[in-house]
Structure formats: structure tokens, C-alpha cells
Design a protein around this motif. Structure first.
Motif, PDB file in Angstrom:
ATOM      1  N   GLU A   1    -125.148  -6.182  35.420  1.00  0.00           N
ATOM      2  CA  GLU A   1    -125.637  -5.392  35.258  1.00  0.00           C
ATOM      3  C   GLU A   1    -126.706  -5.370  36.469  1.00  0.00           C
ATOM      4  OE1 GLU A   1    -127.608  -1.662  35.250  1.00  0.00           O
ATOM      5  OE2 GLU A   1    -125.876  -3.089  33.533  1.00  0.00           O
ATOM      6  N   SER A   2    -126.615  -4.677  37.571  1.00  0.00           N
ATOM      7  CA  SER A   2    -126.899  -4.813  39.188  1.00  0.00           C
ATOM      8  C   SER A   2    -128.295  -3.457  39.681  1.00  0.00           C
ATOM      9  CB  SER A   2    -125.467  -4.867  39.325  1.00  0.00           C
ATOM     10  OG  SER A   2    -126.720  -4.757  41.273  1.00  0.00           O
ATOM     11  N   THR A   3    -129.392  -3.773  39.543  1.00  0.00           N
ATOM     12  CA  THR A   3    -131.158  -3.506  39.680  1.00  0.00           C
ATOM     13  C   THR A   3    -130.940  -2.850  40.893  1.00  0.00           C
ATOM     14  OG1 THR A   3    -131.465  -4.450  38.142  1.00  0.00           O
ATOM     15  CG2 THR A   3    -133.327  -3.695  39.563  1.00  0.00           C
TER      16      THR A   3
ATOM     17  N   LYS B   1    -115.184 -11.818  56.097  1.00  0.00           N
ATOM     18  CA  LYS B   1    -114.536 -12.872  55.340  1.00  0.00           C
ATOM     19  C   LYS B   1    -114.542 -11.911  53.883  1.00  0.00           C
ATOM     20  CE  LYS B   1    -115.226 -16.956  57.376  1.00  0.00           C
ATOM     21  NZ  LYS B   1    -114.170 -17.690  57.205  1.00  0.00           N
ATOM     22  N   ASP B   2    -113.953 -12.237  52.684  1.00  0.00           N
ATOM     23  CA  ASP B   2    -114.427 -11.503  51.531  1.00  0.00           C
ATOM     24  C   ASP B   2    -114.991 -12.536  50.722  1.00  0.00           C
ATOM     25  OD1 ASP B   2    -112.342  -9.590  52.126  1.00  0.00           O
ATOM     26  OD2 ASP B   2    -109.980 -10.505  51.928  1.00  0.00           O
ATOM     27  N   ALA B   3    -115.757 -11.892  50.272  1.00  0.00           N
ATOM     28  CA  ALA B   3    -116.620 -12.382  48.961  1.00  0.00           C
ATOM     29  C   ALA B   3    -115.641 -13.589  47.545  1.00  0.00           C
ATOM     30  CB  ALA B   3    -117.989 -11.973  48.348  1.00  0.00           C
ATOM     31  N   LYS B   4    -116.392 -14.041  47.150  1.00  0.00           N
ATOM     32  CA  LYS B   4    -115.945 -14.935  45.328  1.00  0.00           C
ATOM     33  C   LYS B   4    -116.939 -14.236  44.346  1.00  0.00           C
ATOM     34  CE  LYS B   4    -112.439 -17.891  47.643  1.00  0.00           C
ATOM     35  NZ  LYS B   4    -112.380 -19.168  48.040  1.00  0.00           N
ATOM     36  N   ILE B   5    -116.264 -13.103  43.964  1.00  0.00           N
ATOM     37  CA  ILE B   5    -117.760 -12.740  43.367  1.00  0.00           C
ATOM     38  C   ILE B   5    -117.592 -13.256  41.629  1.00  0.00           C
ATOM     39  CG2 ILE B   5    -118.961 -10.823  41.480  1.00  0.00           C
ATOM     40  CD1 ILE B   5    -117.788  -8.927  44.569  1.00  0.00           C
ATOM     41  N   SER B   6    -118.338 -13.227  41.272  1.00  0.00           N
ATOM     42  CA  SER B   6    -118.534 -13.906  39.151  1.00  0.00           C
ATOM     43  C   SER B   6    -119.216 -13.802  38.960  1.00  0.00           C
ATOM     44  CB  SER B   6    -118.644 -15.865  39.286  1.00  0.00           C
ATOM     45  OG  SER B   6    -117.759 -16.030  39.995  1.00  0.00           O
ATOM     46  N   ARG B   7    -119.065 -13.229  38.124  1.00  0.00           N
ATOM     47  CA  ARG B   7    -120.591 -11.894  37.152  1.00  0.00           C
ATOM     48  C   ARG B   7    -120.810 -12.790  36.260  1.00  0.00           C
ATOM     49  NH1 ARG B   7    -121.616  -7.061  38.234  1.00  0.00           N
ATOM     50  NH2 ARG B   7    -120.153  -5.758  39.727  1.00  0.00           N
ATOM     51  N   VAL B   8    -122.228 -12.551  36.016  1.00  0.00           N
ATOM     52  CA  VAL B   8    -123.221 -13.972  35.015  1.00  0.00           C
ATOM     53  C   VAL B   8    -123.744 -13.142  33.408  1.00  0.00           C
ATOM     54  CG1 VAL B   8    -124.888 -15.707  34.500  1.00  0.00           C
ATOM     55  CG2 VAL B   8    -123.643 -15.988  36.576  1.00  0.00           C
TER      56      VAL B   8
ATOM     57  N   LYS C   1    -127.874  -2.820  45.569  1.00  0.00           N
ATOM     58  CA  LYS C   1    -127.570  -3.262  44.614  1.00  0.00           C
ATOM     59  C   LYS C   1    -126.622  -3.890  44.883  1.00  0.00           C
ATOM     60  CE  LYS C   1    -126.488   0.223  41.133  1.00  0.00           C
ATOM     61  NZ  LYS C   1    -125.652   1.176  40.433  1.00  0.00           N
ATOM     62  N   ALA C   2    -127.125  -5.727  44.462  1.00  0.00           N
ATOM     63  CA  ALA C   2    -126.015  -6.729  45.138  1.00  0.00           C
ATOM     64  C   ALA C   2    -124.279  -5.821  44.953  1.00  0.00           C
ATOM     65  CB  ALA C   2    -125.443  -7.607  43.471  1.00  0.00           C
ATOM     66  N   GLU C   3    -123.655  -5.278  44.640  1.00  0.00           N
ATOM     67  CA  GLU C   3    -121.931  -4.972  45.055  1.00  0.00           C
ATOM     68  C   GLU C   3    -122.753  -4.789  46.352  1.00  0.00           C
ATOM     69  OE1 GLU C   3    -122.977  -4.750  40.975  1.00  0.00           O
ATOM     70  OE2 GLU C   3    -123.826  -4.122  42.091  1.00  0.00           O
ATOM     71  N   ASP C   4    -123.808  -3.457  47.347  1.00  0.00           N
ATOM     72  CA  ASP C   4    -123.698  -3.360  48.290  1.00  0.00           C
ATOM     73  C   ASP C   4    -123.826  -4.197  49.693  1.00  0.00           C
ATOM     74  OD1 ASP C   4    -123.422  -0.876  46.901  1.00  0.00           O
ATOM     75  OD2 ASP C   4    -125.694  -0.248  46.692  1.00  0.00           O
ATOM     76  N   ILE C   5    -125.314  -4.842  48.363  1.00  0.00           N
ATOM     77  CA  ILE C   5    -125.541  -6.307  50.047  1.00  0.00           C
ATOM     78  C   ILE C   5    -124.085  -6.871  50.279  1.00  0.00           C
ATOM     79  CG2 ILE C   5    -126.835  -7.925  50.033  1.00  0.00           C
ATOM     80  CD1 ILE C   5    -128.639  -6.970  48.157  1.00  0.00           C
ATOM     81  N   ILE C   6    -123.143  -7.582  49.636  1.00  0.00           N
ATOM     82  CA  ILE C   6    -121.998  -7.594  49.293  1.00  0.00           C
ATOM     83  C   ILE C   6    -120.940  -7.142  49.977  1.00  0.00           C
ATOM     84  CG2 ILE C   6    -120.178  -8.922  48.528  1.00  0.00           C
ATOM     85  CD1 ILE C   6    -121.822  -9.830  45.852  1.00  0.00           C
ATOM     86  N   GLN C   7    -120.717  -5.996  50.147  1.00  0.00           N
ATOM     87  CA  GLN C   7    -120.022  -5.273  50.942  1.00  0.00           C
ATOM     88  C   GLN C   7    -120.565  -4.983  52.222  1.00  0.00           C
ATOM     89  OE1 GLN C   7    -119.614  -1.225  49.444  1.00  0.00           O
ATOM     90  NE2 GLN C   7    -118.468  -1.839  47.152  1.00  0.00           N
ATOM     91  N   LEU C   8    -121.758  -5.330  52.590  1.00  0.00           N
ATOM     92  CA  LEU C   8    -122.639  -5.183  54.072  1.00  0.00           C
ATOM     93  C   LEU C   8    -121.915  -6.710  54.655  1.00  0.00           C
ATOM     94  CD1 LEU C   8    -123.868  -4.046  56.218  1.00  0.00           C
ATOM     95  CD2 LEU C   8    -125.534  -4.945  54.649  1.00  0.00           C
ATOM     96  N   CYS C   9    -122.122  -7.492  53.856  1.00  0.00           N
ATOM     97  CA  CYS C   9    -121.961  -9.198  53.805  1.00  0.00           C
ATOM     98  C   CYS C   9    -120.263  -9.309  54.600  1.00  0.00           C
ATOM     99  CB  CYS C   9    -122.455  -9.673  53.459  1.00  0.00           C
ATOM    100  SG  CYS C   9    -123.991  -9.879  53.180  1.00  0.00           S
TER     101      CYS C   9
END
Length: 339
Positions: free
Chosen positions: A178-180, A231-238, A217-225
Motif C-alpha cells: 500500500e502506497s501512502t 533508467k528503468d526501476a526494478k520494483i519489488s513489493r513487500v 506516492k512511491a510509484e510517482d517518485i519512482i517514475q520521476l526518478c
């Protein structure tokens, strides 16, 4: 509105990510700065001394070291908190240590006290750090000191190791299921609020949220990065259940208590409720311009532009060294003897 004058300040927690910015801002504003440090020989302590701060060795958890640190002081800025790798627990530093400091501050006749809490601390009694911060707020309000409580919710500096570096290194980026949304703020901007509170009477005996320009949200920050780094991020959800299991596991060992208490913070992130608050009235009270606040886009843009430029320079130097190594250092005659 402003009471602009130099003060002699004691900054506690000045070697931390936020604390060092608070100390730097105070010095830049012309205040006399004294810093309570456990180890004066650490690099951060040396940096503070280099900037012009006075270092006093002491420990929040040892009340006997505090009176000397408070001697002649006109205001205290409390930025201290236990680290996950600290030998002292969150309870020892963030509760027992703060009680020591507040009581010593009052005994020393120091009236002004700036305290850093966390936004929505009262809403999470099952999260140790949040509960302790809220209890400290209540204790401070009853102390009789002339306090100001500032409640940020996240710092942009922490996003570098959490997102930017793993993406650049093509390592996994771990996020919760869950991304806050969180309204992160640059620690330099947070420091500005702390020092300005000393100058604005309207901030006395009040509590203020300290938020960035928008929540992410975490996803928004990742997209910005990804966009800024190319570079593409390798995302793993915990899963939250796994974090809860790890928290219960780390509670078995005394040396991992702080890690366990930090893992409990996942409960805050699992709500999905934005960690954000309106800031218009806050800016007006402090007399600050919201347009001068650093945005996350500009912060990460600056970081990636600097780091990518450095990487290009390192690659250029590497290629230059390779070309040099290909050249024969000495010319030889046909018979193999050196010229």
C-alpha cells in the motif's frame, strides 16, 4: 512581526540529516550555536566546528551532562532521535532523553524550546516512535516552557538512498503493498522554519505541520526518478504481513529493538491516508514565501544532473586512461633495445 536578534542556541541532534542543516541555517542567520554531541571526533561534528559551532560533549541519556551544555543558552532546538543502528533505544533517546533535556532546560532558566515531532503522531499509539513523539509533545506543553512544535512527515534527502541510488545501480527498489502519499520537504527548508520560529512571537506555544509542496506516492517518485535518470526501476513489493513478521522477529534481540520499532512505521504507511496538511496559514504565520520552497521535482533534477555529469566525467577519465595504457611507454630499436 519578526524579532530579529542574535541568540545563543543549543542544538541537540546537530549531527543528523536535519540537525546539521538547522545548525548551518542558525549560523548563517548570525546566531551563536552550541551543539551537544556524543562524539566530537565524528566527521559531522568536525564539520560543525569548522563552520563555527561550539561543541559540547554530552548525552541526553546522562542528565548530568546537560547543565553545562545549557549554561548561558537562550534557546534550545531539539532535533535528536534514535537511529536504527544506535546502541540506545528509541525509548531511551526519544522519551527518557527528552524528559531529561526539557527538565534541564527549565532548571537552567532557558525559556525558548523548538521541538521536532512527526505529523499525525497522536493517531498511531501502536507505533513506538509516534507514541513517544506524542507523549513528548504533551510533556513539553505541560512543562511551562515557551515551546514551538514542528511536525514534518518526511525528508527529500532520504529518497536518494531509497529510490535514486538503487535505480541508478539497477538494484531492486522495495516498496510496501500500500502506497501512502507523503509531502516530503527538503531539510534546508525545514531548518528555515525552525530558525524563523525563534523570531516570530505568533509561533510560541503552538504546533505546526511542516509539509512539502505536494504529496507523492512511491510509484510517482519512482517514475520521476526513471525519467530523470533514463533508467528503468526494478520494483519489488513487500507485503505488510512480512514486515509485521520481521518486526516480531527483531523484537527477540535487544540489539535489533530499534530496527523493530522502525519496521513498525510500516503501519503508518499501510493506511493509504496522505501524510499531508494545508500550509497556507503556516507560511503566513512564519512570514515565508511558499514559492521559495524546494519542490521534489527540482530537488531530484538537481541530484540526477549532478550525479550523471559526474558519471560522464568518470567514464571520460576511464577512457582516457585506457588510451594512455595502450601506448608503448618506450620506443624500441629493431633489435629490441630501448631508444
Amino acid at each position: 512581526m519578526l524579532q530579529k536578534s542574535s541568540m545563543k542556541l543549543l542544538i541537540v541532534g546537530a549531527t543528523g540529516t536535519l540537525g546539521i542543516q538547522v545548525a548551518r541555517r542558525a549560523l548563517d542567520e548570525g546566531h551563536q550555536v552550541r551543539c551537544l554531541v556524543r562524539n566530537p571526533k565524528k566527521p559531522a561534528s568536525s564539520k560543525l566546528k569548522e563552520w563555527g559551532a561550539e561543541l559540547v560533549q554530552g548525552n541526553l541519556c546522562d542528565a548530568r551532562t546537560l547543565p553545562a551544555a545549557l549554561e548561558g543558552v537562550e534557546g534550545v532546538i531539539d532535533v535528536a532521535t534514535a537511529r536504527a543502528t544506535d546502541s540506545l533505544s528509541i525509548k531511551e533517546v526519544d522519551w527518557e532523553g527528552k524528559v531529561n533535556l526539557i527538565q534541564a532546560t527549565k532548571a537552567a532558566g532557558v525559556n525558548r524550546y523548538i521541538f521536532f515531532s512527526i505529523h499525525n503522531a497522536e493517531k498511531f499509539p501502536n507505533v513506538p516512535l509516534m507514541e513517544i513523539k506524542h507523549c513528548t509533545e504533551l510533556f513539553l506543553a505541560e512543562s511551562g516552557l515557551n515551546y514551538t512544535i514542528l511536525r514534518p512527515c518526511g525528508f527529500m534527502q532520504g529518497l536518494i538512498s531509497q529510490y535514486a541510488v538503487p535505480i541508478l545501480d539497477q538494484q531492486g527498489v522495495w516498496i510496501t503493498g500500500e502506497s501512502t502519499p507523503i509531502a516530503y520537504m527538503d531539510t534546508q527548508d525545514v531548518a528555515l522554519f525552525a530558525i524563523r520560529a525563534l523570531e516570530v512571537p505568533q509561533t510560541e506555544k503552538k504546533t505546526f505541520p511542516i509539509m512539502g509542496t505536494r504529496s507523492w506516492k512511491a510509484e510517482d517518485i519512482i517514475q520521476l526518478c526513471e525519467r530523470l535518470s533514463g533508467k528503468d526501476a526494478k520494483i519489488s513489493r513487500v507485503p505488510l504481513g512480512l514486515l509485521r513478521f520481521l518486526r516480531s522477529l527483531t523484537r527477540f534481540f535487544q540489539w535489533t529493538y530499534n530496527i523493530s520499532d522502525r519496521l513498525a512505521f510500516a503501519e503508518v504507511l499501510a493506511t493509504g491516508q496522505p501524510l499531508d496538511a494545508p500550509m497556507d496559514d503556516v507560511y503566513q504565520t512564519f512570514g515565508l514565501d511558499p514559492n521559495q520552497t524546494t519542490t521534489l521535482e527540482s530537488y531530484l533534477q538537481d541530484y540526477f544532473s549532478r550525479i550523471l555529469k559526474k558519471l560522464k566525467e568518470l567514464d571520460y577519465d576511464k577512457k582516457k586512461d585506457q588510451k594512455k595504457s595502450k601506448k608503448t611507454p618506450f620506443k624500441t630499436n629493431f633489435d629490441g633495445s630501448l631508444k
